[in-house]
Motif scaffolding. Structure first.
Motif, PDB file in Angstrom:
ATOM      1  N   VAL A  87       7.183   8.019   1.444  1.00 35.03           N
ATOM      2  CA  VAL A  87       8.204   8.408   0.103  1.00 35.03           C
ATOM      3  C   VAL A  87       9.300   7.907  -0.245  1.00 35.03           C
ATOM      4  O   VAL A  87       8.913   7.512  -1.471  1.00 35.03           O
ATOM      5  N   HIS A  88       8.909   6.389   0.436  1.00 36.98           N
ATOM      6  CA  HIS A  88       9.704   4.580  -0.117  1.00 36.98           C
ATOM      7  C   HIS A  88       8.808   4.163  -0.335  1.00 36.98           C
ATOM      8  O   HIS A  88       9.925   2.864  -1.128  1.00 36.98           O
ATOM      9  N   GLY A  89       7.433   4.409  -0.564  1.00 32.28           N
ATOM     10  CA  GLY A  89       6.753   3.558  -1.722  1.00 32.28           C
ATOM     11  C   GLY A  89       6.746   2.027  -0.910  1.00 32.28           C
ATOM     12  O   GLY A  89       7.004   2.198   0.611  1.00 32.28           O
ATOM     13  N   GLY A  90       6.771   0.670  -2.033  1.00 35.68           N
ATOM     14  CA  GLY A  90       6.837  -0.506  -1.109  1.00 35.68           C
ATOM     15  C   GLY A  90       8.043  -0.281  -0.219  1.00 35.68           C
ATOM     16  O   GLY A  90       7.378  -1.535   0.933  1.00 35.68           O
ATOM     17  N   MET A  91       9.166  -0.089  -0.397  1.00 32.42           N
ATOM     18  CA  MET A  91      10.482  -0.146   0.488  1.00 32.42           C
ATOM     19  C   MET A  91       9.883   0.249   1.760  1.00 32.42           C
ATOM     20  O   MET A  91      10.748  -0.459   2.724  1.00 32.42           O
ATOM     21  N   GLY A  92       9.178   1.370   1.678  1.00 33.37           N
ATOM     22  CA  GLY A  92       8.976   2.068   3.049  1.00 33.37           C
ATOM     23  C   GLY A  92       8.365   0.597   4.439  1.00 33.37           C
ATOM     24  O   GLY A  92       7.858   0.975   5.574  1.00 33.37           O
ATOM     25  N   ASN A 123      -7.328  -1.802 -11.960  1.00 33.38           N
ATOM     26  CA  ASN A 123      -8.546  -0.952 -12.035  1.00 33.38           C
ATOM     27  C   ASN A 123      -9.235  -1.598 -11.575  1.00 33.38           C
ATOM     28  O   ASN A 123      -9.407  -0.979 -10.222  1.00 33.38           O
ATOM     29  N   ALA A 124      -9.449  -2.634 -11.217  1.00 37.31           N
ATOM     30  CA  ALA A 124     -10.329  -3.776 -10.689  1.00 37.31           C
ATOM     31  C   ALA A 124      -9.705  -3.158  -9.079  1.00 37.31           C
ATOM     32  O   ALA A 124     -10.255  -3.484  -8.008  1.00 37.31           O
ATOM     33  N   ALA A 125      -8.153  -3.855  -9.104  1.00 44.26           N
ATOM     34  CA  ALA A 125      -7.340  -3.796  -7.522  1.00 44.26           C
ATOM     35  C   ALA A 125      -7.594  -2.707  -6.838  1.00 44.26           C
ATOM     36  O   ALA A 125      -7.594  -2.783  -5.628  1.00 44.26           O
ATOM     37  N   GLN A 157      14.058  -2.273  -9.007  1.00 48.32           N
ATOM     38  CA  GLN A 157      14.519  -1.123  -9.976  1.00 48.32           C
ATOM     39  C   GLN A 157      12.726  -0.825 -10.968  1.00 48.32           C
ATOM     40  O   GLN A 157      12.289   0.292 -11.437  1.00 48.32           O
ATOM     41  N   ALA A 158      11.918  -1.270 -11.015  1.00 51.25           N
ATOM     42  CA  ALA A 158      10.888  -0.493 -11.308  1.00 51.25           C
ATOM     43  C   ALA A 158       9.402  -0.976 -10.703  1.00 51.25           C
ATOM     44  O   ALA A 158       8.636  -1.719 -10.184  1.00 51.25           O
ATOM     45  N   GLY A 159       9.035   0.736  -9.861  1.00 49.43           N
ATOM     46  CA  GLY A 159       8.349  -0.085  -8.707  1.00 49.43           C
ATOM     47  C   GLY A 159       6.712   0.692  -9.713  1.00 49.43           C
ATOM     48  O   GLY A 159       6.455   0.133 -10.519  1.00 49.43           O
ATOM     49  N   SER A 160       6.736   2.473  -9.317  1.00 50.85           N
ATOM     50  CA  SER A 160       5.586   2.624  -9.455  1.00 50.85           C
ATOM     51  C   SER A 160       6.286   2.842 -11.130  1.00 50.85           C
ATOM     52  O   SER A 160       4.859   3.300 -11.995  1.00 50.85           O
ATOM     53  N   THR A 202      -2.422   2.462   0.605  1.00 54.78           N
ATOM     54  CA  THR A 202      -2.080   4.145   0.530  1.00 54.78           C
ATOM     55  C   THR A 202      -0.597   3.814  -0.547  1.00 54.78           C
ATOM     56  O   THR A 202      -0.140   5.018  -1.247  1.00 54.78           O
ATOM     57  N   ILE A 203      -0.060   2.867  -0.612  1.00 52.97           N
ATOM     58  CA  ILE A 203       0.995   2.577  -1.749  1.00 52.97           C
ATOM     59  C   ILE A 203       1.197   1.614  -2.387  1.00 52.97           C
ATOM     60  O   ILE A 203       1.065   2.016  -3.146  1.00 52.97           O
ATOM     61  N   TYR A 204       0.136   0.515  -2.838  1.00 58.39           N
ATOM     62  CA  TYR A 204       0.760  -0.813  -3.210  1.00 58.39           C
ATOM     63  C   TYR A 204      -0.546  -0.244  -4.308  1.00 58.39           C
ATOM     64  O   TYR A 204      -2.025   0.251  -3.686  1.00 58.39           O
TER      65      TYR A 204
END
Lengths: 597, 597
Positions: B414-419, A295-297, A168-171, A437-439
């Motif tokens: 849009v799905h973030g990591g789930m994508g 920030n390093a990552a 339940q906790a992504g971004s 572009t996601i992680y």
């Protein structure tokens, strides 16, 4: 040879754009790390990654790391390659000599980081995360924690992970629910589920040092109640030897579109009585420490974008030199020739090359700012350098990774039908790149950072100071009479003006109209990244014209000029449209009724 | 429900943009196919594809069709679904009633094509290729060939393939080496290897009708020596029953990044004495006939781009409505809410939606032009409609498929990591879409067609006539006083002027500087596609404003207006930069020395 490290381009950036010489002169700790050392390090690094790591890339895609009974078995060859990586001292490259590192500037280290990522994104993720863990411990760990963990992380006996995400906790890290119960003996018991944990379990090291965000019982809600814990896979005895297996277990790994050899783990903490953790720094300051790591990552992930773009470019260029199809439209060959002769193939390869070189130059300059910020004796220089670095981090992360999607797409496209066949290898880059572009914060999260903390907070002042630096480069271009310099100046000026318009728009609207401001956040990031990368290539052109006039390395300098001009005319030229969309099109982003989607 | 066909949008396009009513009034054969019929057909088609075909999409990705001992076994469920498809009469939708088809206009057929492709790109490829085979035989086949093959293709007993590509002959068909030896009895023996043959072997039909490009012994070199042959998998007896197995065998299928359930075959012709084929039309005119098939297929692939974009949009919108992360920046919710509330998520979804609706509108108008060109009694209307259709085919194919890469990328984002996790399904669309810019002629091949045959050949005259039509729409927009109409007019005018600049550039340089002309070919295609799609949405806005004022379907009409305006402000606004790159940046595309790549 499937990958050849662009050592020459990297050295050019360090020397001509990033000011490596000045760093060695002004910072005593870097006195020995001039261009000759850089060259020696890069050549050694190139050899290792070209020969050992790169050949495992496709292997890892074909036969990914797999999970069995709680253990993860990495792709055949990874374990041995990681041993060589550790023995070569590569993990300690940028870390302090006190803990067994080599203390090189990030300006050099970032180039080495690009190489290992070009060679093998999946493999390189393990050291990338370990670097982050080291940085977090260096900043916030106790002496005991530092002494216990950092030398082992640097010598490759152990590796590190970052445990932020929960289902339940992504971004939104405010939603973190993992619980930490103080045991009264200075330790905590950790209970919870973490997902998307890169190298959360594997067979390449003796121990894994999990850095875990959790909420101490009774802590405040939201991000102000999150603490950071060290939760090692095996507990560590007072003498540094390994103790009992901790209650932190990998219950599954994900089936992903790319970076398949990098195990992405679901970790269960505390299902069998509680995982033992120790607090890093103070309670409730976990997010702050994690941001150091992050920030390093983030910078590292930006470099991954450049890395996969470079690899995709090399593959496509090689194919274009060899694949024979159709006679060139200008009749320059009597019959069908290599597709490199076709203008559209040239356009695709130039786009790939220009984006890659532009972002590499930007990242090199950012790395040098980091080095100055962390090591310079002059406090004002530190402060300015830190601000510059912090402005650039979301660009390096966001723009370099978004551009890597365009580059890897073109990489497939150059191959035609063969590009869609997995054995060709171009498709792997396309699939791998999409995670970037996601992680470590999606592009939108980077853009929020850029808009909020880096632009709106000071009313756009720092952003405008960057525009002023760009303008100084324009002034230098105006002194040249070459067609290339004129063309670049024209586009750079237009892009800079577009950027300033957007900065002013953000400064004016950030409080009064947050929807309009954030509707343009990602386009603003793309515009800013485009500008800064194009600016660095414009600076490259100035240097290259001088060196060319001096008769120095004509082929390399001519190529640099051609690439800088292409970037200006074909990539910087996107800036005006981006500006229009942000400044004049903000309202249409949120005009559609929510229930119409 | 994983997919819901956008029936309302399709009907709107047919009725308000494509002029379905006029087609039914002016073309006797279409008299019965007005909007009510269209609605009934679309609703039936939606039901079949939503219920039967769509659920097999992810199945096909998980358990692709596979090869064993020369046979190909399709994904479980495909065979049964294809049977239902055939029994429903869907293959014959656009084909003549004389051969068992239903004779519907392409204007309706294209919408049905979108649905089956949204439901399942891999599955839909088999009918798509069969459509092409039917069109080629209708145009160039003998009466005997038509009577033997077309009814069976239409009723789904048999399917069709296109055999062009060989290992050395991809985009360059002049290199085709497959050999045809006349046997003196009217048949030929065919020898050669064809690759990338979609559904070249499978288990869904009794027979497979391969249409094969080959060179009759003694034929001229190059494309003028290529003939077209029917080479069925099983020979067909005089009474139409199946005879001996022909010497055409699938020796392997490809391991691809996407559309994994669609078998991509290597076919060996004649390894065991010679495959028996019969000539279609005349010798050495094969490429001409194949182009009929290819043009149908190109339009169809463009529709695939729209289809996969629509599916990706629906998935992303659904996720954005449900996924809870973070409080909206405008404070409109007291705490964390659905990510649909975040401006950047709205921007991504609007971009996806606008691109998809724009290309759908463009394809609908193109389909209507095809219908008029093929069936109108007035020769001048036929000619004009044909020219319009032919101009639009490379845009429908090239622009719609390139935009589908952007849309499916955003769909993952849009799905973030789930994508990035395959089970989510967003990644499949990203992987599947990438073939669309490659097969049936890469984007560069479409762009060559647009530049050479469609623009330079008449000195840009027809392209300018399109600009004039756009200008007429601008004039209509200028009569409106809504902010949306003004905003759209501004961007449409700017894009149209940019387009005209490029057309003039091409007309001026096509002969004297082919490198500069073709350096801008793909950007020109993207600009032209952008303009035409944006123009159709501008026309939509005019209609929607009127209907909204009349109180008709306010939610739909408001959404159409919002989408049209977003398209203008965020997509059409790219046109100026594209123009600059083409007109002012042509030389930098080919400036880098060949040996510098």
């Amino acid at each position: 040879m499937t990958y050849r490290a662009p050592v020459k381009d990297m050295l050019f950036n360090m020397q001509e754009l990033a000011g490596l010489q000045a760093l060695t002169e002004q910072i005593p700790a870097f006195a020995d790390f001039g261009i000759d050392t850089a060259q020696a390090v890069l050549e050694e690094c190139a050899k290792f990654n070209e020969d050992v790591v790169a050949p495992l890339n496709w292997e890892g895609d074909k036969a990914p790391s797999y999970w069995k009974d709680g253990e993860v078995f990495t792709t055949t060859g990874f374990k041995q390659a990681f041993k060589q990586f550790a023995e070569g001292g590569w993990q300690g490259l940028q870390h302090p000599a006190d803990f067994g590192g080599q203390g090189l500037p990030k300006t050099i280290g970032a180039a080495c980081g690009e190489m290992i990522n070009s060679a093998n994104l999946s493999f390189a993720l393990c050291p990338l995360l370990t670097d982050g863990a080291i940085e977090a411990l260096l900043t916030a760990g106790s002496d005991a924690q530092k002494n216990t963990f950092i030398p082992k992380l640097i010598d490759g006996s152990w590796t590190g992970t970052m445990n932020l995400t929960e289902p339940q906790a992504g971004s939104d890290l405010a939603q973190v629910r993992t619980r930490a119960e103080p045991q009264g003996d200075g330790t905590y018991k950790i209970f919870g589920t973490k997902i998307f944990i890169t190298y959360g379990e594997h067979d390449m090291a003796e121990n894994i040092v999990h850095l875990v965000l959790a909420r101490v019982v009774g802590a405040p809600e939201g991000v102000k109640g999150i603490s950071l814990f060290i939760v090692p896979k095996f507990l560590v005895n007072a003498d540094g030897s390994l103790g009992a297996r901790n209650d932190a277990h990998c219950v599954s790994i994900e089936h992903k579109m790319g970076i398949k050899a990098s195990p992405t783990c679901v970790l269960q903490f505390g299902d069998h009585g509680g995982a033992i953790g120790t607090l890093v720094g103070e309670e409730n300051r976990g997010l702050e420490y994690m941001f150091i790591m992050m920030n390093a990552a983030r910078f590292g992930v930006g470099v991954q974008g450049i890395a996969v773009a470079e690899r995709a470019y090399q593959k496509a260029a090689s194919f274009a030199r060899e694949r024979i199809q159709s006679r060139p439209v200008d009749g320059s060959l009597p019959s069908a020739g290599p597709i490199l002769h076709h203008p559209d193939v040239r356009r695709m390869l130039m786009t790939m090359r220009a984006l890659t070189e532009g972002c590499r130059a930007m990242s090199s300059v950012a790395a040098a700012a980091y080095d100055a910020a962390h090591h310079h004796a002059d406090a004002e220089i530190c402060k300015q350098s830190q601000a510059f670095y912090e402005f650039l981090v979301p660009l390096v992360k966001g723009y370099s990774t978004e551009m890597s999607l365009e580059v890897t797409d073109l990489g497939v496209q150059v191959h035609g039908g063969m590009g869609f066949i997995e054995e060709t290898g171009a498709a792997q880059h396309y699939r791998d790149a999409k995670i970037l572009t996601i992680y470590e914060g999606t592009t939108a999260i980077q853009a929020n950072d850029l808009v909020g903390r880096k632009t709106a907070r000071d009313g756009g002042a720092f952003a405008r100071s960057i525009a002023a630096m760009v303008e100084a480069t324009e002034a230098q271009l105006l002194t040249r009479d070459s067609a290339a310099a004129r063309a670049v100046q024209k586009r750079l000026t237009a892009a800079r003006l577009a950027f300033v318009d957007v900065v002013n728009f953000i400064a004016a609207n950030a409080r009064s109209n947050p929807n309009a401001t954030y509707a343009g956040s990602v386009p603003y990031l793309m515009l800013a990244g485009n500008l800064v990368a194009g600016w660095q290539l414009a600076r490259s052109l100035l240097v290259a014209e001088d060196k060319l006039a001096a008769g120095e390395d004509a082929a390399f300098m001519s190529a640099k000029i051609a690439t800088a001009r292409f970037y200006a005319e074909h990539i910087l030229s996107r800036a005006g449209g981006t500006r229009d969309a942000i400044v004049e099109g903000a309202d249409s982003v949120t005009a559609l009724a929510l229930d119409a989607f």
